[in-house]
Enzyme design. Structure first.
Site, PDB file in Angstrom:
ATOM      1  CG  ASP A 108      -2.104   0.853   1.179  1.00 40.72           C
ATOM      2  OD1 ASP A 108      -2.327   1.482   0.145  1.00 40.72           O
ATOM      3  OD2 ASP A 108      -2.825   0.950   2.206  1.00 40.72           O
ATOM      4  CG  HIS A 109      -1.243   5.064   0.498  1.00 32.87           C
ATOM      5  ND1 HIS A 109      -2.317   4.234   0.712  1.00 32.87           N
ATOM      6  CD2 HIS A 109      -1.703   6.125  -0.209  1.00 32.87           C
ATOM      7  CE1 HIS A 109      -3.388   4.788   0.175  1.00 32.87           C
ATOM      8  NE2 HIS A 109      -3.055   5.922  -0.399  1.00 32.87           N
ATOM      9  CD  GLU A 181      -4.318   4.983   4.191  1.00 32.37           C
ATOM     10  OE1 GLU A 181      -3.969   5.312   3.060  1.00 32.37           O
ATOM     11  OE2 GLU A 181      -5.152   4.098   4.430  1.00 32.37           O
ATOM     12  CG  HIS A 225      -6.751   7.962   2.731  1.00 30.65           C
ATOM     13  ND1 HIS A 225      -5.614   8.641   2.381  1.00 30.65           N
ATOM     14  CD2 HIS A 225      -6.914   7.002   1.805  1.00 30.65           C
ATOM     15  CE1 HIS A 225      -5.113   8.111   1.277  1.00 30.65           C
ATOM     16  NE2 HIS A 225      -5.891   7.115   0.905  1.00 30.65           N
ATOM     17  CG  HIS A 264      -6.498   5.176  -2.816  1.00 31.67           C
ATOM     18  ND1 HIS A 264      -5.221   5.570  -2.537  1.00 31.67           N
ATOM     19  CD2 HIS A 264      -6.393   4.080  -3.582  1.00 31.67           C
ATOM     20  CE1 HIS A 264      -4.369   4.746  -3.127  1.00 31.67           C
ATOM     21  NE2 HIS A 264      -5.060   3.838  -3.782  1.00 31.67           N
ATOM     22  CG  ASN A 286      -6.916   0.867  -1.486  1.00 23.62           C
ATOM     23  OD1 ASN A 286      -6.790   0.017  -2.362  1.00 23.62           O
ATOM     24  ND2 ASN A 286      -6.031   1.824  -1.298  1.00 23.62           N
TER      25      ASN A 286
HETATM   26 ZN   LIG Z   1      -4.439   7.056  -1.398  1.00 26.56          ZN
END
Ligand SMILES: [Zn+2]
Length: 358
Positions: A108-109, A181, A225, A264, A286
């Site tokens: 992920d990120h 996030e 997020h 997202h 996600n």
């Molecule tokens: Zn994102």
């Protein structure tokens, strides 16, 4: 043709992964990409996908990877996040075939300051490719959306060229996703910046697909997020349709949905907005906040129900000398968390029309 004509149970790589994502666009579904932080959540995700007859994406965030290695290890030089992601990946790889589920294994990120984590995973992918002919992970995400678009694209291109040699896919993010996030806090950003422009998305598409078609794009369309306060930001999935049309026209393509889009910050979204996003070529969504709550609520409800059996090792309403071991054994209450997680993830499979596919 069913999904198992395209991909087999186990980890999905390279051309098979691309074909799976284009098949999802064609059939109108998106695959949930579930953040897992433990062997328990990995197993719960696999079990849910098996029972839903759904392909699955499992992703590890940087913080989730640290947790997989153990919070006590210490993460100097990203050593815990690299090792934790690799441990998690091998668990998924070992079990996916046994569960009979095609799984996209993803990270992920990854912001610029976390690139050493990305490098560590990629080195493991390269070792794995040399030994087995596939990377360990199906794909990885770079989130350089805090950098200028020039720098974002330049760094993505550099990594994509390296990843293309081992059939590993790249997910990139542009624009700003609101909320907070993994230490990137966009709570107070100017709201117009929460929408990517067609020219920007096209520039990413054009420059990256010159290197490899194996690119997923997380473009901002008002996403936030985490669970957001309703009314703060308007989610505008129709903008994704405008990007697709722009790219199609500019490059003279036949494909109505040339870009592989990622959703997202979808927690708390209305089903109609999810449907619309999928209609515009979103193939990955996600899932984190909602399954986190579900996992916790499994424990919470268990505690409420069995409260009187959970106050000491011995002694409950059935007698002062009755043992409570069966209740407080982690295999009992963690299983409740897993079951609750599975129920919530099953709902996501249905919402994303990623259900009953084999
Ligand atoms: Zn994102």
């Amino acid at each position: 043709m069913g999904i198992l004509d395209i991909v087999q149970p186990g980890i999905v790589y390279g051309e098979d992964l691309y074909n799976l994502l284009k098949y999802a666009q064609e059939k109108g579904f998106a695959i949930p990409s579930v953040n897992c932080t433990s062997s328990s959540t990995i197993n719960a995700a696999l079990e849910a996908a098996r029972d839903a007859k759904s392909p699955l994406m499992i992703q590890f965030s940087n913080g989730g990877s640290v947790f997989l290695a153990g919070k006590g290890l210490g993460n100097s030089g990203e050593r815990a996040s690299i090792a934790g992601a690799i441990c998690g990946a091998y668990q998924v790889k070992t079990l996916a075939k046994l569960y009979g589920v095609p799984v996209v294994l993803h990270s992920d990120h990854c912001a610029k300051k976390l690139l050493p984590w990305f490098d560590g995973m990629l080195e493991e992918d390269e070792r794995h490719f040399a030994a087995h002919g596939t990377p360990l992970f199906s794909s990885h995400m770079l989130d350089l959306s805090e950098e200028s678009l020039e720098d974002n694209i330049a760094i993505c291109k550099k990594y994509l060229a390296r990843m293309d040699k081992i059939n590993c896919m790249l997910e990139m993010e542009l624009g700003i996703t609101g909320g907070e996030e993994d230490g990137v806090d966009n709570e107070n950003v100017d709201t117009e910046k929460l929408y990517s422009q067609p020219e920007e998305v096209d520039r990413v598409y054009t420059e990256l697909t010159q290197i490899s078609k194996n690119v997923m794009i997380a473009a901002a369309f008002g996403n936030v997020h985490g669970v957001y306060k309703p009314g703060n930001v308007k989610l505008s999935p129709e903008r994704l349709g405008q990007h697709q049309a722009f790219i199609k026209k500019k490059h003279g393509l036949k494909d109505d949905k040339p870009a592989l889009f990622v959703f997202h910050g979808g927690s708390g979204s209305e089903k109609s907005q999810i449907d619309e996003a999928i209609g515009h070529g979103v193939i990955k969504m996600n899932i984190d906040t909602d399954t986190q709550w579900a996992y916790w609520s499994g424990v919470l409800n268990f505690y409420k129900e069995k409260n009187a059996y959970l106050q000491g090792q011995i002694g409950n309403p059935e007698g002062e000398d009755k043992p409570n071991k069966k209740q407080y054994d982690p295999r009992n209450w963690i299983r409740k968390a897993e079951q609750s997680f599975i129920v919530r993830l099953t709902e996501s499979f249905k919402d994303l029309k990623c259900y009953g596919l084999f």
